[in-house]
Design a protein around this motif. Sequence first.
Motif, PDB file in Angstrom:
ATOM      1  N   SER A 153      65.534  62.274  85.081  1.00 19.27           N
ATOM      2  CA  SER A 153      66.697  61.388  84.963  1.00 19.27           C
ATOM      3  C   SER A 153      66.248  59.953  84.727  1.00 19.27           C
ATOM      4  N   PHE A 154      65.236  59.527  85.457  1.00 16.66           N
ATOM      5  CA  PHE A 154      64.732  58.169  85.313  1.00 16.66           C
ATOM      6  C   PHE A 154      64.159  57.939  83.919  1.00 16.66           C
ATOM      7  N   GLU A 155      63.407  58.896  83.413  1.00 18.30           N
ATOM      8  CA  GLU A 155      62.840  58.776  82.057  1.00 18.30           C
ATOM      9  C   GLU A 155      63.946  58.704  81.004  1.00 18.30           C
ATOM     10  N   TYR A 156      64.961  59.556  81.138  1.00 17.05           N
ATOM     11  CA  TYR A 156      66.099  59.512  80.209  1.00 17.05           C
ATOM     12  C   TYR A 156      66.812  58.164  80.303  1.00 17.05           C
ATOM     13  N   TYR A 157      66.975  57.667  81.520  1.00 10.53           N
ATOM     14  CA  TYR A 157      67.640  56.390  81.731  1.00 10.53           C
ATOM     15  C   TYR A 157      66.879  55.273  81.016  1.00 10.53           C
ATOM     16  N   LYS A 158      65.564  55.228  81.184  1.00  8.23           N
ATOM     17  CA  LYS A 158      64.745  54.205  80.524  1.00  8.23           C
ATOM     18  C   LYS A 158      64.862  54.312  79.006  1.00  8.23           C
ATOM     19  N   LYS A 159      64.795  55.537  78.484  1.00  7.47           N
ATOM     20  CA  LYS A 159      64.911  55.743  77.035  1.00  7.47           C
ATOM     21  C   LYS A 159      66.276  55.286  76.540  1.00  7.47           C
ATOM     22  N   GLY A 160      67.329  55.609  77.288  1.00  8.49           N
ATOM     23  CA  GLY A 160      68.676  55.186  76.918  1.00  8.49           C
ATOM     24  C   GLY A 160      68.805  53.674  76.878  1.00  8.49           C
ATOM     25  N   LEU A 161      68.213  52.995  77.863  1.00  5.79           N
ATOM     26  CA  LEU A 161      68.257  51.530  77.868  1.00  5.79           C
ATOM     27  C   LEU A 161      67.551  50.946  76.648  1.00  5.79           C
ATOM     28  N   GLU A 162      66.423  51.532  76.281  1.00  4.80           N
ATOM     29  CA  GLU A 162      65.703  51.067  75.084  1.00  4.80           C
ATOM     30  C   GLU A 162      66.566  51.228  73.840  1.00  4.80           C
ATOM     31  N   LEU A 163      67.244  52.356  73.739  1.00  3.12           N
ATOM     32  CA  LEU A 163      68.098  52.603  72.584  1.00  3.12           C
ATOM     33  C   LEU A 163      69.273  51.635  72.540  1.00  3.12           C
ATOM     34  N   VAL A 164      69.874  51.371  73.689  1.00  4.23           N
ATOM     35  CA  VAL A 164      70.989  50.429  73.755  1.00  4.23           C
ATOM     36  C   VAL A 164      70.519  49.025  73.380  1.00  4.23           C
ATOM     37  N   ARG A 165      69.353  48.624  73.862  1.00  4.27           N
ATOM     38  CA  ARG A 165      68.801  47.308  73.500  1.00  4.27           C
ATOM     39  C   ARG A 165      68.568  47.206  71.986  1.00  4.27           C
ATOM     40  N   ASP A 166      68.043  48.270  71.409  1.00  8.46           N
ATOM     41  CA  ASP A 166      67.811  48.275  69.966  1.00  8.46           C
ATOM     42  C   ASP A 166      69.138  48.142  69.219  1.00  8.46           C
ATOM     43  N   CYS A 167      70.165  48.860  69.676  1.00  6.70           N
ATOM     44  CA  CYS A 167      71.490  48.746  69.050  1.00  6.70           C
ATOM     45  C   CYS A 167      71.998  47.312  69.153  1.00  6.70           C
ATOM     46  N   ASN A 168      71.881  46.705  70.331  1.00  7.87           N
ATOM     47  CA  ASN A 168      72.323  45.321  70.519  1.00  7.87           C
ATOM     48  C   ASN A 168      71.574  44.367  69.602  1.00  7.87           C
ATOM     49  N   ASP A 169      70.275  44.564  69.451  1.00  7.18           N
ATOM     50  CA  ASP A 169      69.477  43.723  68.549  1.00  7.18           C
ATOM     51  C   ASP A 169      69.977  43.846  67.115  1.00  7.18           C
ATOM     52  N   GLN A 170      70.248  45.061  66.694  1.00  9.39           N
ATOM     53  CA  GLN A 170      70.731  45.283  65.332  1.00  9.39           C
ATOM     54  C   GLN A 170      72.103  44.644  65.123  1.00  9.39           C
ATOM     55  N   ILE A 171      72.971  44.772  66.110  1.00 10.72           N
ATOM     56  CA  ILE A 171      74.309  44.183  66.010  1.00 10.72           C
ATOM     57  C   ILE A 171      74.212  42.660  65.959  1.00 10.72           C
ATOM     58  N   GLU A 172      73.376  42.064  66.799  1.00  7.17           N
ATOM     59  CA  GLU A 172      73.194  40.609  66.792  1.00  7.17           C
ATOM     60  C   GLU A 172      72.682  40.129  65.442  1.00  7.17           C
ATOM     61  N   LYS A 173      71.759  40.855  64.855  1.00  6.08           N
ATOM     62  CA  LYS A 173      71.213  40.484  63.544  1.00  6.08           C
ATOM     63  C   LYS A 173      72.314  40.491  62.486  1.00  6.08           C
ATOM     64  N   ILE A 174      73.144  41.511  62.505  1.00  5.06           N
ATOM     65  CA  ILE A 174      74.234  41.610  61.537  1.00  5.06           C
ATOM     66  C   ILE A 174      75.244  40.489  61.757  1.00  5.06           C
ATOM     67  N   GLU A 175      75.554  40.199  63.031  1.00  4.10           N
ATOM     68  CA  GLU A 175      76.493  39.115  63.337  1.00  4.10           C
ATOM     69  C   GLU A 175      75.962  37.776  62.819  1.00  4.10           C
ATOM     70  N   LYS A 176      74.667  37.518  62.983  1.00  6.10           N
ATOM     71  CA  LYS A 176      74.072  36.272  62.488  1.00  6.10           C
ATOM     72  C   LYS A 176      74.168  36.194  60.972  1.00  6.10           C
ATOM     73  N   GLU A 177      73.892  37.322  60.299  1.00  2.39           N
ATOM     74  CA  GLU A 177      73.984  37.353  58.836  1.00  2.39           C
ATOM     75  C   GLU A 177      75.420  37.095  58.383  1.00  2.39           C
ATOM     76  N   MET A 178      76.381  37.663  59.098  1.00  4.60           N
ATOM     77  CA  MET A 178      77.790  37.458  58.749  1.00  4.60           C
ATOM     78  C   MET A 178      78.188  35.995  58.946  1.00  4.60           C
TER      79      MET A 178
END
Length: 67
Positions: free
Chosen positions: A32-57
Amino acid sequence: MAEKNRTIEENFEEINQIISEMQSEDITLGQSFEYYKKGLELVRDCNDQIEKIEKEMTIIEEGNANE
């Protein structure tokens, strides 16, 4: 660590798979802990991608406002 070349949609798909795995009755606390850590990494990556797109817009919108 999350793969940086993955799309937001791919990350969301993997997050959904992680959620399904975490809902299993046979999962250990360690898993569960390993899945949780992986999920957080994925969410952070999504947030980074969204922020990049928002800046471009914002840059595009500012450029159009100045014309």
